[in-house]
Design a protein around this motif. Structure first.
Motif, PDB file in Angstrom:
ATOM      1  N   THR A   1     -27.894 182.250  62.478  1.00  0.00           N
ATOM      2  CA  THR A   1     -28.844 181.142  62.489  1.00  0.00           C
ATOM      3  C   THR A   1     -28.187 179.913  63.113  1.00  0.00           C
ATOM      4  O   THR A   1     -27.060 179.544  62.757  1.00  0.00           O
ATOM      5  CB  THR A   1     -29.320 180.813  61.072  1.00  0.00           C
ATOM      6  OG1 THR A   1     -29.995 181.961  60.537  1.00  0.00           O
ATOM      7  CG2 THR A   1     -30.294 179.640  61.079  1.00  0.00           C
ATOM      8  N   VAL A   2     -28.886 179.306  64.058  1.00  0.00           N
ATOM      9  CA  VAL A   2     -28.379 178.152  64.797  1.00  0.00           C
ATOM     10  C   VAL A   2     -29.220 176.927  64.433  1.00  0.00           C
ATOM     11  O   VAL A   2     -30.454 176.996  64.425  1.00  0.00           O
ATOM     12  CB  VAL A   2     -28.455 178.400  66.314  1.00  0.00           C
ATOM     13  CG1 VAL A   2     -27.910 177.200  67.085  1.00  0.00           C
ATOM     14  CG2 VAL A   2     -27.703 179.673  66.683  1.00  0.00           C
ATOM     15  N   LYS A   3     -28.563 175.819  64.146  1.00  0.00           N
ATOM     16  CA  LYS A   3     -29.259 174.559  63.954  1.00  0.00           C
ATOM     17  C   LYS A   3     -29.511 173.952  65.324  1.00  0.00           C
ATOM     18  O   LYS A   3     -28.578 173.550  66.009  1.00  0.00           O
ATOM     19  CB  LYS A   3     -28.436 173.615  63.081  1.00  0.00           C
ATOM     20  CG  LYS A   3     -28.264 174.097  61.645  1.00  0.00           C
ATOM     21  CD  LYS A   3     -27.450 173.112  60.815  1.00  0.00           C
ATOM     22  CE  LYS A   3     -27.303 173.598  59.383  1.00  0.00           C
ATOM     23  NZ  LYS A   3     -26.496 172.653  58.565  1.00  0.00           N
ATOM     24  N   VAL A   4     -30.770 173.899  65.724  1.00  0.00           N
ATOM     25  CA  VAL A   4     -31.130 173.517  67.085  1.00  0.00           C
ATOM     26  C   VAL A   4     -31.713 172.113  67.089  1.00  0.00           C
ATOM     27  O   VAL A   4     -32.760 171.872  66.466  1.00  0.00           O
ATOM     28  CB  VAL A   4     -32.141 174.515  67.685  1.00  0.00           C
ATOM     29  CG1 VAL A   4     -32.514 174.105  69.106  1.00  0.00           C
ATOM     30  CG2 VAL A   4     -31.564 175.918  67.674  1.00  0.00           C
ATOM     31  N   PRO A   5     -31.095 171.169  67.778  1.00  0.00           N
ATOM     32  CA  PRO A   5     -31.663 169.824  67.871  1.00  0.00           C
ATOM     33  C   PRO A   5     -32.950 169.843  68.672  1.00  0.00           C
ATOM     34  O   PRO A   5     -33.050 170.486  69.722  1.00  0.00           O
ATOM     35  CB  PRO A   5     -30.568 169.025  68.593  1.00  0.00           C
ATOM     36  CG  PRO A   5     -29.753 170.042  69.316  1.00  0.00           C
ATOM     37  CD  PRO A   5     -29.814 171.293  68.507  1.00  0.00           C
ATOM     38  N   ASP A   6     -33.986 169.163  68.190  1.00  0.00           N
ATOM     39  CA  ASP A   6     -35.274 169.051  68.886  1.00  0.00           C
ATOM     40  C   ASP A   6     -35.839 170.421  69.241  1.00  0.00           C
ATOM     41  O   ASP A   6     -36.373 170.630  70.338  1.00  0.00           O
ATOM     42  CB  ASP A   6     -35.146 168.196  70.156  1.00  0.00           C
ATOM     43  CG  ASP A   6     -34.666 166.792  69.860  1.00  0.00           C
ATOM     44  OD1 ASP A   6     -35.291 166.141  69.004  1.00  0.00           O
ATOM     45  OD2 ASP A   6     -33.681 166.359  70.469  1.00  0.00           O
TER      46      ASP A   6
ATOM     47  N   PRO B   1     -35.794 173.652  62.834  1.00  0.00           N
ATOM     48  CA  PRO B   1     -34.441 173.413  63.345  1.00  0.00           C
ATOM     49  C   PRO B   1     -33.525 174.615  63.186  1.00  0.00           C
ATOM     50  O   PRO B   1     -32.463 174.671  63.799  1.00  0.00           O
ATOM     51  CB  PRO B   1     -33.955 172.238  62.496  1.00  0.00           C
ATOM     52  CG  PRO B   1     -34.719 172.372  61.220  1.00  0.00           C
ATOM     53  CD  PRO B   1     -36.069 172.896  61.597  1.00  0.00           C
ATOM     54  N   ASN B   2     -33.914 175.586  62.351  1.00  0.00           N
ATOM     55  CA  ASN B   2     -33.084 176.760  62.096  1.00  0.00           C
ATOM     56  C   ASN B   2     -33.656 177.955  62.839  1.00  0.00           C
ATOM     57  O   ASN B   2     -34.751 178.445  62.528  1.00  0.00           O
ATOM     58  CB  ASN B   2     -33.010 177.048  60.596  1.00  0.00           C
ATOM     59  CG  ASN B   2     -32.368 175.906  59.826  1.00  0.00           C
ATOM     60  OD1 ASN B   2     -31.329 175.381  60.235  1.00  0.00           O
ATOM     61  ND2 ASN B   2     -32.981 175.505  58.726  1.00  0.00           N
ATOM     62  N   VAL B   3     -32.922 178.411  63.840  1.00  0.00           N
ATOM     63  CA  VAL B   3     -33.397 179.485  64.699  1.00  0.00           C
ATOM     64  C   VAL B   3     -32.419 180.648  64.628  1.00  0.00           C
ATOM     65  O   VAL B   3     -31.213 180.473  64.814  1.00  0.00           O
ATOM     66  CB  VAL B   3     -33.534 179.008  66.165  1.00  0.00           C
ATOM     67  CG1 VAL B   3     -34.024 180.143  67.063  1.00  0.00           C
ATOM     68  CG2 VAL B   3     -34.475 177.812  66.247  1.00  0.00           C
ATOM     69  N   LYS B   4     -32.941 181.831  64.370  1.00  0.00           N
ATOM     70  CA  LYS B   4     -32.117 183.039  64.350  1.00  0.00           C
ATOM     71  C   LYS B   4     -31.964 183.512  65.793  1.00  0.00           C
ATOM     72  O   LYS B   4     -32.652 184.421  66.246  1.00  0.00           O
ATOM     73  CB  LYS B   4     -32.762 184.108  63.477  1.00  0.00           C
ATOM     74  CG  LYS B   4     -32.829 183.723  62.009  1.00  0.00           C
ATOM     75  CD  LYS B   4     -33.470 184.815  61.165  1.00  0.00           C
ATOM     76  CE  LYS B   4     -33.489 184.423  59.696  1.00  0.00           C
ATOM     77  NZ  LYS B   4     -34.130 185.464  58.847  1.00  0.00           N
ATOM     78  N   GLY B   5     -31.013 182.874  66.492  1.00  0.00           N
ATOM     79  CA  GLY B   5     -30.999 183.036  67.932  1.00  0.00           C
ATOM     80  C   GLY B   5     -29.679 183.374  68.575  1.00  0.00           C
ATOM     81  O   GLY B   5     -29.594 183.372  69.803  1.00  0.00           O
ATOM     82  N   LEU B   6     -28.623 183.684  67.815  1.00  0.00           N
ATOM     83  CA  LEU B   6     -27.320 183.978  68.405  1.00  0.00           C
ATOM     84  C   LEU B   6     -26.901 185.388  67.999  1.00  0.00           C
ATOM     85  O   LEU B   6     -26.631 185.658  66.826  1.00  0.00           O
ATOM     86  CB  LEU B   6     -26.279 182.960  67.946  1.00  0.00           C
ATOM     87  CG  LEU B   6     -24.822 183.227  68.365  1.00  0.00           C
ATOM     88  CD1 LEU B   6     -24.687 183.295  69.875  1.00  0.00           C
ATOM     89  CD2 LEU B   6     -23.897 182.162  67.791  1.00  0.00           C
ATOM     90  N   CYS B   7     -26.859 186.291  68.967  1.00  0.00           N
ATOM     91  CA  CYS B   7     -26.488 187.676  68.706  1.00  0.00           C
ATOM     92  C   CYS B   7     -25.037 187.918  69.074  1.00  0.00           C
ATOM     93  O   CYS B   7     -24.584 187.536  70.162  1.00  0.00           O
ATOM     94  CB  CYS B   7     -27.384 188.629  69.504  1.00  0.00           C
ATOM     95  SG  CYS B   7     -26.850 190.368  69.427  1.00  0.00           S
TER      96      CYS B   7
END
Length: 448
Positions: free
Chosen positions: A150-155, A161-167
């Motif tokens: 889970t990545v904390k994504v600004p804007d 803001p929490n995206v499960k986006g890093l594999c």
């Protein structure tokens, strides 16, 4: 104001203006927050640091993977609103090495420049449209055998803001080597890679940013474009497009994807690397020679360089402090991938730039940092101004001219562009050498 997944099309001038306005707002917000917004360790500093096994960042932002062939890769990660994923303090420890070998201080995408053939629109997807903010959630099926962080994504454009986006996962790549010995015994091994990737959505495109770390020390950097062709592009009646769908009318406007990577080297824990260029010239046979001759020359790149690829030309970054067990200086060689050089802008007219480290110089074009004066310039071509190279930063430009085809719909198959870094004398032998061949360093079977 948040705008989810901004739409763009060369004929939709209203949409283009809307994107520009939103981009300005997002740009200001990102600058106010700082490029390290969204969490993660502090950016790598240009000073030397020991390449030790001690953790360089907290567990949440640390990637450490020992591959089944015995090689371990270690690094830290953080996330920017613009470039997205940033890898830092990257080190490589193959079998037989007592400690990790630092390779990079930091590495990231520094621009995706997208000009359209009709000249009506041109985009800087990293800096104008907050590429990082377009990080999307991935499903487990997109990260086979791996872990999605889970990545904390600004804007974030997703609304959360929490995206499960890093594999992070591992993958076989086929033969690492094969050799049939004099006694007909076959030595072979199947190579393994650590893969780290994200998916970012900008307009109708979805970019897969992939970093592949191999057990033999190679690093492969690729960006794959997929998603959809913009529906706003389906009116290219100027002859520059390609007919899609029924009939022979030209619909999809052709365009370029010019991707830049920024690599801050820290070989052996020191930023004081050297750059060398190699050129080879082939001459026809002379006198009693049976065949042509090839002469290779080395040129020390002591000042900043805007380099152009040429037949039998290559570059390497050499460690100023570290040597392998044979006493040879460690280095990494640039191995270019397929590219289409775009001549429309000064910053895209060269294949590689080597500039002296400057923390303000972060993006290859439309650099949004305040570098103190407009005279400093806003693109990488302006930064090659004769400075001595004592802490080199490499900027690699790989282009793709996208002439759409029927097969690009729907969805669009991934088209990849990228390059590799190959270890040159990082280890004294193939790091995956089997024990039975460990004594064959230098001339095989010499003296037998």
């Amino acid at each position: 104001m948040r705008v989810p997944f901004l739409k763009r099309g060369p004929r939709s001038q209203g949409a283009a203006r809307a994107r520009t306005g939103v981009a300005a707002g997002l740009c200001a917000a990102a600058l106010a927050a700082g490029v390290a917004a969204g969490g993660g360790p502090a950016a790598a500093q240009p000073k030397a640091a020991p390449a030790a096994a001690a953790a360089d960042c907290s567990a949440a932002y640390r990637i450490e993977q020992k591959l089944s062939t015995g090689t371990t890769w270690r690094m830290c990660w953080r996330f920017e609103a613009k470039s997205g994923l940033v890898l830092e303090k990257v080190s490589y420890q193959p079998p037989g090495e007592a400690k990790p070998i630092r390779v990079l201080n930091s590495a990231k995408i520094a621009q995706i420049h997208v000009p359209y053939d009709d000249g009506k629109n041109e985009y800087n997807d990293i800096t104008d449209y907050n590429f990082g903010s377009g990080l999307v959630n991935m499903t487990p099926a997109e990260c086979p055998g791996g872990t999605i962080r889970t990545v904390k994504v600004p804007d974030s454009f997703t609304g959360s803001p929490n995206v499960k986006g890093l594999c992070t996962t591992t993958r076989s790549r086929g033969h690492a080597y094969r050799m049939q010995a004099d006694n007909n015994k076959v030595f072979q091994a199947q190579g393994k890679d650590l893969l780290i990737y994200t998916v970012n959505k900008v307009g109708w495109y979805e970019y897969i940013t992939e970093w592949r770390f191999s057990d033999d020390g190679a690093i492969n950097m690729n960006v794959g474009a997929t998603g959809s062709l913009s529906p706003f592009d389906y009116d290219a009646g100027d002859g520059r497009g390609w007919p899609l769908g029924k009939g022979a009318k030209a619909y999809a406007t052709s365009h370029n994807h010019n991707v830049f990577w920024r690599l801050d080297f820290g070989l052996d824990g020191s930023s004081a690397g050297k750059v060398e260029q190699y050129d080879s010239v082939v001459s026809p046979p002379a006198g009693a020679q049976q065949g042509p001759t090839t002469k290779t020359t080395r040129t020390a790149v002591t000042k900043e360089l805007a380099g152009d690829a040429a037949n039998m030309r290559w570059w390497r970054v050499v460690s100023a402090t570290g040597k392998n067990k044979d006493g040879h200086a460690r280095s990494y060689e640039f191995v270019p991938g397929a590219t289409t050089k775009y001549a429309g802008r000064p910053f895209t007219r060269h294949d590689v730039y080597f500039t002296q480290y400057n923390k303000c110089e972060q993006y290859a074009s439309n650099n949004v940092r305040d570098c103190g004066s407009p005279l400093h310039g806003y693109s990488v071509d302006k930064w090659v101004n004769g400075q001595a190279l004592t802490h080199p930063v490499a900027w690699v430009n790989v282009g793709f001219h996208h002439v759409a085809r029927d097969e690009d719909q729907q969805p669009m198959p991934v088209h990849w562009q990228g390059f590799s870094l190959a270890p040159r004398d990082v280890t004294a032998m193939n790091p995956l050498t089997p024990s039975a061949l460990a004594g064959q360093n230098g001339r095989p079977n010499a003296g037998s």
